[in-house]
Design a protein around this motif. Structure first.
Motif, PDB file in Angstrom:
ATOM      1  N   CYS A 357      28.969  81.968  29.583  1.00  0.00           N
ATOM      2  CA  CYS A 357      27.734  81.188  29.434  1.00  0.00           C
ATOM      3  C   CYS A 357      26.856  81.755  28.321  1.00  0.00           C
ATOM      4  CB  CYS A 357      26.968  81.170  30.758  1.00  0.00           C
ATOM      5  SG  CYS A 357      27.791  80.223  32.051  1.00  0.00           S
ATOM      6  N   TRP A 358      26.823  83.066  28.211  1.00  0.00           N
ATOM      7  CA  TRP A 358      26.075  83.722  27.130  1.00  0.00           C
ATOM      8  C   TRP A 358      26.618  83.253  25.788  1.00  0.00           C
ATOM      9  CZ3 TRP A 358      26.060  89.744  26.136  1.00  0.00           C
ATOM     10  CH2 TRP A 358      24.984  90.077  25.313  1.00  0.00           C
ATOM     11  N   PHE A 359      27.945  83.229  25.673  1.00  0.00           N
ATOM     12  CA  PHE A 359      28.584  82.758  24.446  1.00  0.00           C
ATOM     13  C   PHE A 359      28.194  81.307  24.153  1.00  0.00           C
ATOM     14  CE2 PHE A 359      32.009  80.214  22.667  1.00  0.00           C
ATOM     15  CZ  PHE A 359      32.258  80.853  21.462  1.00  0.00           C
ATOM     16  N   GLN A 360      28.298  80.434  25.168  1.00  0.00           N
ATOM     17  CA  GLN A 360      28.013  79.016  24.951  1.00  0.00           C
ATOM     18  C   GLN A 360      26.555  78.784  24.548  1.00  0.00           C
ATOM     19  OE1 GLN A 360      29.734  76.101  27.768  1.00  0.00           O
ATOM     20  NE2 GLN A 360      30.721  77.855  28.763  1.00  0.00           N
ATOM     21  N   ARG A 361      25.644  79.542  25.155  1.00  0.00           N
ATOM     22  CA  ARG A 361      24.232  79.386  24.781  1.00  0.00           C
ATOM     23  C   ARG A 361      23.997  79.829  23.343  1.00  0.00           C
ATOM     24  NH1 ARG A 361      23.450  81.520  30.121  1.00  0.00           N
ATOM     25  NH2 ARG A 361      23.114  83.579  29.203  1.00  0.00           N
ATOM     26  N   GLU A 362      24.603  80.942  22.969  1.00  0.00           N
ATOM     27  CA  GLU A 362      24.428  81.450  21.602  1.00  0.00           C
ATOM     28  C   GLU A 362      25.117  80.546  20.581  1.00  0.00           C
ATOM     29  OE1 GLU A 362      22.666  83.879  20.447  1.00  0.00           O
ATOM     30  OE2 GLU A 362      22.019  84.889  22.270  1.00  0.00           O
TER      31      GLU A 362
END
Length: 405
Positions: A357-362
């Motif tokens: 999720c961190w990756f997708q948000r960034e």
């Protein structure tokens, strides 16, 4: 003469361990399903190869991806074919009641399923594609535990009220020792799991002290690798790999142990760094510019440190670990291990989900309109600020990842 006698004894022991012992009907039915399913997958792969060599495959979509992505997808395909073939062999063994070989096959297949999960995660992140290999791995772990002759004998001993002998071993700190003399400890799930947990904690302590004393004197930095608990899984998995690889070498030359541990630790450190960057664009450490570094992911000094850790672990710490684990009461050990395994699995899955999720948000690819339950949970509880604060040694750049869109 002595060597030949020893080999004969080993062959006889393996033959006894692989005596026919009929499985329950449900497991034999699973064996039949494995034979059919694995066989169909092998045939499907063969047809795909025929299509590839006859020019029936459209390569335009493949050209859109990076070389790294294509290589990972290729490795995953090979692993899945090997697994399909092994499911056929495993099915035959289950039907025939060959427990010893079935247990060995399960061990190998569990490792291959883990590699498939890793490849798939690097390609698609947290997706439904992970369900099948995940379920397969759970089934294989259960089958291995049920089929393993040592564990089966242990269950029989327990049912025959010989637990008092085990209790005495636990009090002496020898429970879990390999009585065959082939290694120091028995490489079963119980021992492996507690090696992982204890070294996750010890590794984190070492990491924090190293950072406070050497890297940035006097400054504390949270070096945890999971969302919850004082765990650094790179050390836990590294210790498991070293324990498995060095178990038979526990009484060998310290130089040999040092070299093997250094190579294993360095290779694993390189792989973890590469995986984190390819899957999430995360960089947790960078040794660029240091002596004999390999792509900045590991270097000579840290390989030597892994060698020292492996030597200390095998020669001195492993016996202490057994004593600590044997403090768990005999009649509680399986229940406690099961509960802790479930909690650790939840922690690991949540951590990977939060990274995804961190990756997708960034990367700006997060679907906020119709997120899954776990994605919504991660967005609400593990936002970017939380992740940056929890994983203080990590930086994230989605451009470094090789995701399939």
């Amino acid at each position: 003469m002595g060597d030949n006698a020893g080999k004969t004894l080993d062959i006889e022991q393996n033959a006894r361990e692989d005596e026919v012992d009929k499985y329950p009907l449900l497991i034999r039915l699973f064996g039949v399903v494995s034979i059919i399913g694995g066989g169909l997958q092998v045939v499907a792969f063969a047809l795909e190869l025929v299509a590839l060599f006859t020019g029936q495959v459209d390569f335009t979509t493949i050209e859109e991806h990076t070389a790294t992505t294509i290589v990972i997808a290729g490795v995953e395909s090979v692993l899945m074919v090997v697994l399909a073939a092994m499911f056929v062999v495993l099915g035959i063994r289950l039907v025939r009641g060959r427990r010893y070989i079935a247990a060995l096959l399960c061990n190998i297949m569990i490792a291959l399923e883990i590699l498939v999960l890793v490849c798939q995660f690097m390609l698609t992140g947290l997706s439904t594609e992970l369900i099948a290999p995940g379920v397969n791995m759970i089934i294989l772990i259960a089958l291995q535990s049920y089929s393993d002759p040592a564990l089966r004998d242990e269950r029989k001993l327990q049912r025959k009220l010989l637990a008092l002998d085990r209790k005495a071993e636990a009090e002496d700190g020898t429970l879990g020792r390999d009585t065959s003399g082939k290694g120091y400890i028995t490489l079963n799930f119980f021992n492996i799991f507690w090696v992982f947990v204890i070294c996750c904690v010890l590794g984190l302590i070492i990491e924090v002290i190293w950072h406070m004393v050497v890297v940035d004197p006097g400054h504390y930095q949270d070096r945890a690798g999971l969302l919850y608990g004082p765990f650094s899984p790179i050390y836990g998995v590294g210790a498991v790999l070293m324990t498995v690889a060095l178990n038979r070498f526990h009484d060998k030359n310290p130089v040999l142990i040092f070299v093997i541990a250094g190579v294993i630790g360095g290779a694993f450190e390189f792989f973890v760094s590469w995986f984190m960057e390819v899957a999430f664009g995360i960089v947790a450490w960078d040794y660029s510019g240091t002596f004999l570094n390999i792509d900045g992911r590991t270097n000579f000094m840290f390989m030597c440190m892994w060698g020292v850790l492996g030597l200390v672990w095998v020669k001195f710490a492993l016996p202490i670990m057994l004593k600590i684990v044997n403090m768990i009461p005999w009649n509680w050990r399986y229940a406690v291990t099961t509960v802790c395994t479930v909690l650790m699995a939840i922690d690991c899955v949540l951590t990977l989900a939060s990274f995804d999720c961190w990756f997708q948000r960034e990367a700006g690819t997060m679907d906020y309109n119709d997120p899954s339950a776990i994605v919504q949970f991660c967005n609400e509880n593990y936002g970017n600020d939380y992740m940056a604060n929890r994983f203080q040694s990590m930086t994230i750049d989605p451009n470094n990842a090789s995701r399939v869109s």
